[in-house]
Design an enzyme around this catalytic site. Structure first.
Site, PDB file in Angstrom:
ATOM      1  N   HIS A   5       6.827  -3.226  -8.087  1.00  0.00           N
ATOM      2  CA  HIS A   5       6.047  -2.609  -9.174  1.00  0.00           C
ATOM      3  C   HIS A   5       6.852  -2.623 -10.465  1.00  0.00           C
ATOM      4  CE1 HIS A   5       4.219  -0.967  -5.496  1.00  0.00           C
ATOM      5  NE2 HIS A   5       3.103  -0.846  -6.209  1.00  0.00           N
TER       6      HIS A   5
ATOM      7  N   HIS B 259      -5.622  -6.267 -11.182  1.00  0.00           N
ATOM      8  CA  HIS B 259      -5.312  -5.150 -10.282  1.00  0.00           C
ATOM      9  C   HIS B 259      -6.259  -3.979 -10.558  1.00  0.00           C
ATOM     10  CE1 HIS B 259      -2.821  -3.326  -7.306  1.00  0.00           C
ATOM     11  NE2 HIS B 259      -2.273  -2.413  -8.100  1.00  0.00           N
TER      12      HIS B 259
ATOM     13  N   HIS C 104      -6.984   1.483 -11.493  1.00  0.00           N
ATOM     14  CA  HIS C 104      -6.292   1.696 -10.228  1.00  0.00           C
ATOM     15  C   HIS C 104      -7.033   2.610  -9.241  1.00  0.00           C
ATOM     16  CE1 HIS C 104      -2.868   2.140  -7.438  1.00  0.00           C
ATOM     17  NE2 HIS C 104      -2.383   1.045  -8.030  1.00  0.00           N
TER      18      HIS C 104
ATOM     19  N   ASP D 181       3.046  -5.105  -9.601  1.00  0.00           N
ATOM     20  CA  ASP D 181       1.792  -4.362  -9.730  1.00  0.00           C
ATOM     21  C   ASP D 181       1.906  -3.245 -10.764  1.00  0.00           C
ATOM     22  OD1 ASP D 181       0.987  -5.970  -7.700  1.00  0.00           O
ATOM     23  OD2 ASP D 181       0.413  -4.358  -6.324  1.00  0.00           O
ATOM     24  N   ASP D 182       0.732  -2.867 -11.290  1.00  0.00           N
ATOM     25  CA  ASP D 182       0.508  -1.639 -12.083  1.00  0.00           C
ATOM     26  C   ASP D 182       0.940  -1.739 -13.541  1.00  0.00           C
ATOM     27  OD1 ASP D 182      -0.371  -0.625  -9.718  1.00  0.00           O
ATOM     28  OD2 ASP D 182       1.360   0.673  -9.356  1.00  0.00           O
TER      29      ASP D 182
END
Length: 724
Positions: A244, A143, A147, A92-93
């Site tokens: 991540h 995603h 965020h 993620d991210d």
């Protein structure tokens, strides 16, 4: 008092400028939105299983027994799980230019495939890295763009976040994705009621929601061993593992992924993408050409926004440094000039006392030339003030009516004042009118005065005394704003005192005076003859003339006690026209006399001191200064408002202190300073636009017409001595 010629004024560049400004504002808003959201990612997102946000109720029964890949579009949830012995690593991210390549290298060595749930803003920032992820056989999922918690934002923002992400992925890879992991999502049992409802809405929009079986919480400062332990499934169970590749220091994650792959490879586990692991149909869909174009536009806009934000930071630094340097220079040199002026006045008084018996011989005859075009409102007050001058020598006044249509010449003639001559000519422009008057003048000292200007009784005497120095070819007087009662008048009064007069004090000390104002200037006839009289090459004939006199080897000085009162523009439209002509004419004069930069003597002082100062502080600084205000607004919206406000107030305080000192030097009251903050917000922006338009017009080589200023007759309604 100007040539009545109507040329086509350039307007096309206004549309271009407006378009450019709109685009720049748009990309700055995008960049600010992205930067503010990225700052929320550091060092890591909040723990989904931690404190429940206000208004959120955690209910583990919503998806308590669900598998991690969820479809909530139907009446009953649909779910899928990874088969036994199969791991889907999900990151993620990202993508992150530091950590994602290291993750990819680890996956490449172990011949493992993974799924990357990317932020659209980071895809737009690193499109090449995104393409590398896909090229190496990995899978992309959405995603969001920046965020946010999608369950706590308005519906329009949620749609914007996902739409922008799809555009960014399309621009970078040419595809869309059906996979989505909402920010802050974790295992199914941690889902709150609002998050569940949001996931249902997203499923109805065509997304497959991907949660996790194993949340490593690698963002919380865990060691590689702890991350590996959290990621390892029990027995031979399959799992979707959440880690991540961005949002902080991911060194422990990189090490943990390497150890995890090594350990589970030996145990016979297979590492694949989410789609392949659960047997989903194609989740990567080709984007159409318009969609790819929109994506490329978004990627380009974010890149431009990043560059622009960085450029604004640089421009802010340069503008701030130039502003402070200018203030320090002006105030420091003004103090030196004030001391010199006091010594010169004491010396002059001693000379007068010594020569009292031959005082008339001390004061040469003076000719005052008044070019006038449609100055009916103020010409009478101007001529009366000149005739009433307390000057021991002979004064002749020559009014040149340059084709006025409002009876200016008749008004001046009907006054029947002694020593006043009225000359009428067809409209030929202010330079022609001045040259006509100069040719008829009989004196060796000539004072050139605008037709809307009123002299104080001792002004002529104070102008003339500077010619006791044979090196002096011209003297600039002190122009005062007469109609300063309104807010616009106060702003111009402040500008005249703080800007123009402080500048002239410095130019006097540096011996590089670039402008003797048309409202009040005295010239030695020999100096005028040495440059061939008044030229009409530029729209700022006073600046052109002064520079020519400097280049001819004469000194030009400033006499702050020689005051003249002028009528300033009374509307923003008139002010714009006047300053546009001044600025454009100054640029023309600077270009015309550019060779002064390499000349010697007095000309070299003008070039290397005067022209350099004008280029830095009257051209470059106004072009850069809007960056200060734009960056201030940018910081108020997307940065730290308290810090931005403190910096702005600091700059304002410096200007107020400099303004107070300038007003004190000129013997003015400090009361107008209350309007200085408003001047910074409104008036200064107008002056910046004047410089920007002038520079654009000059670069385009477009012609500019003369603009007439409608006079209000300020001095026809009151006596000069009654002025503030």
């Amino acid at each position: 008092m100007h040539r009545h010629v109507r040329l086509r004024e350039p307007r096309q560049h206004w549309a271009l400028l407006s378009l450019v400004l709109a685009v720049l504002v748009g990309v700055l808003l995008l960049q600010g939105y992205v930067e503010r959201s990225w700052s929320d990612l550091s060092p890591a997102p909040p723990e989904p299983g931690g404190e429940t946000p206000p208004g959120h109720k955690r209910d583990g029964r919503l998806l308590a027994d669900s598998e991690p890949v969820v479809d909530l579009s139907g009446a009953r949830p649909g779910a899928a799980a990874m088969p036994a012995g199969t791991i889907a690593l999900t990151f993620d991210d990202g993508p992150d230019p530091r950590w994602t390549p290291q993750i990819l290298e680890v996956l490449r060595r172990h011949q493992a495939r993974a799924t990357f749930f990317v932020l659209g803003s980071k895809v737009a920032a690193h499109p090449q890295l995104t393409r590398q992820i896909v090229a190496e056989g990995h899978e992309l999922g959405s995603h969001s763009y920046t965020h946010p918690d999608l369950s706590r934002v308005p519906t329009w923002q949620r749609g914007l976040e996902l739409s922008l992400t799809q555009k960014a992925i399309a621009g970078a890879t040419g595809h869309h994705t059906r996979l989505l992991r909402p920010p802050y999502a974790s295992v199914p049992s941690a889902m709150t009621a609002p998050e569940y409802e949001t996931a249902r809405a997203l499923s109805r929009d065509g997304y497959l929601i991907v949660l996790a079986n194993r949340d490593t919480k690698d963002w919380s400062g865990r060691t590689p061993e702890q991350i590996v332990a959290a990621a390892t499934p029990r027995g031979r169970q399959g799992a979707v593992v959440l880690v991540h590749d961005s949002g902080g220091d991911r060194g422990a994650t990189v090490t943990a992924v390497d150890h995890l792959l090594t350990r589970l490879d030996a145990a016979g586990y297979q590492f694949t993408t989410v789609s392949d692991g659960v047997g989903l149909p194609a989740t990567s869909l080709p984007a159409t050409r318009p969609q790819r174009l929109a994506g490329l536009t978004l990627v380009g806009a974010q890149l431009v926004g990043h560059v622009l934000a960085a450029g604004l930071t640089v421009a802010l630094g340069i503008a701030g440094a130039l502003t402070l340097v200018r203030v320090v220079l002006l105030v420091g040199v003004a103090r030196l000039h004030a001391r010199r002026a006091r010594r010169a006045r004491r010396k002059w008084r001693r000379q007068l006392q010594q020569r009292r018996r031959v005082m008339r011989l001390t004061f040469p005859a003076v000719s005052v030339v008044v070019p006038a075009y449609n100055e009916a409102a103020g010409i009478a007050a101007t001529v009366r003030s000149l005739v009433a001058a307390r000057y021991p020598g002979r004064v002749e006044v020559i009014v040149v009516d340059d084709g006025s249509t409002d009876g200016t010449g008749h008004i001046a003639a009907r006054l029947r004042l002694p020593g006043v001559t009225v000359i009428r000519q067809a409209n030929a422009g202010k330079p022609s009118a001045l040259n006509t008057g100069i040719a008829r003048a009989r004196s060796g000292i000539l004072i050139l005065v605008d037709g809307d200007t009123v002299f104080e009784p001792h002004t002529i005497e104070r102008l003339v005394r500077s010619f006791a120095d044979p090196r002096v070819g011209a003297v600039s007087g002190n122009t005062k704003v007469g109609n300063r009662r309104g807010l616009l008048g106060r702003w111009q009064h402040i500008e005249y005192v703080i800007g123009f007069n402080l500048d002239r004090r410095m130019f006097d000390v540096w011996a590089c005076m670039p402008t003797v104002p048309g409202a009040i200037g005295a010239f030695r006839r020999d100096a005028l003859a040495s440059v061939g009289g008044i030229s009409d090459d530029t729209l700022a004939e006073d600046t052109d003339l002064t520079m020519a006199i400097c280049r001819a080897g004469w000194r030009v000085v400033y006499e702050e006690k020689a005051r003249a009162w002028t009528e300033a523009p009374s509307s923003l439209r008139q002010l714009w026209r006047q300053r546009y002509r001044w600025c454009y004419g100054t640029l023309q004069s600077m270009w015309k006399h550019r060779r002064a930069l390499i000349e010697r003597g007095q000309a070299g002082k003008l070039g290397r001191r005067g022209l350099t100062y004008l280029a830095l502080f009257q051209v470059a600084l106004p072009l850069l200064a809007p960056a200060v205000d734009v960056f201030a607004l940018y910081g108020l919206v997307f940065g730290e408002p308290a810090r931005v406000l403190a910096v702005w107030l600091g700059f304002l305080l410096v200007q107020v202190l400099a303004g107070a000192y300038a007003l004190r030097l000129d013997g003015e009251r400090l009361r107008p300073l209350w309007s200085l903050p408003l001047q910074q917000v409104v008036y200064r922006q107008l002056m910046y636009l004047v410089v920007i338009q002038s520079v654009v017009t000059a670069l385009l080589g477009a012609p500019l017409r003369w603009h007439a200023m409608r006079r209000q007759g300020t001095f026809a309604r009151r006596e000069p001595l009654a002025m503030p």
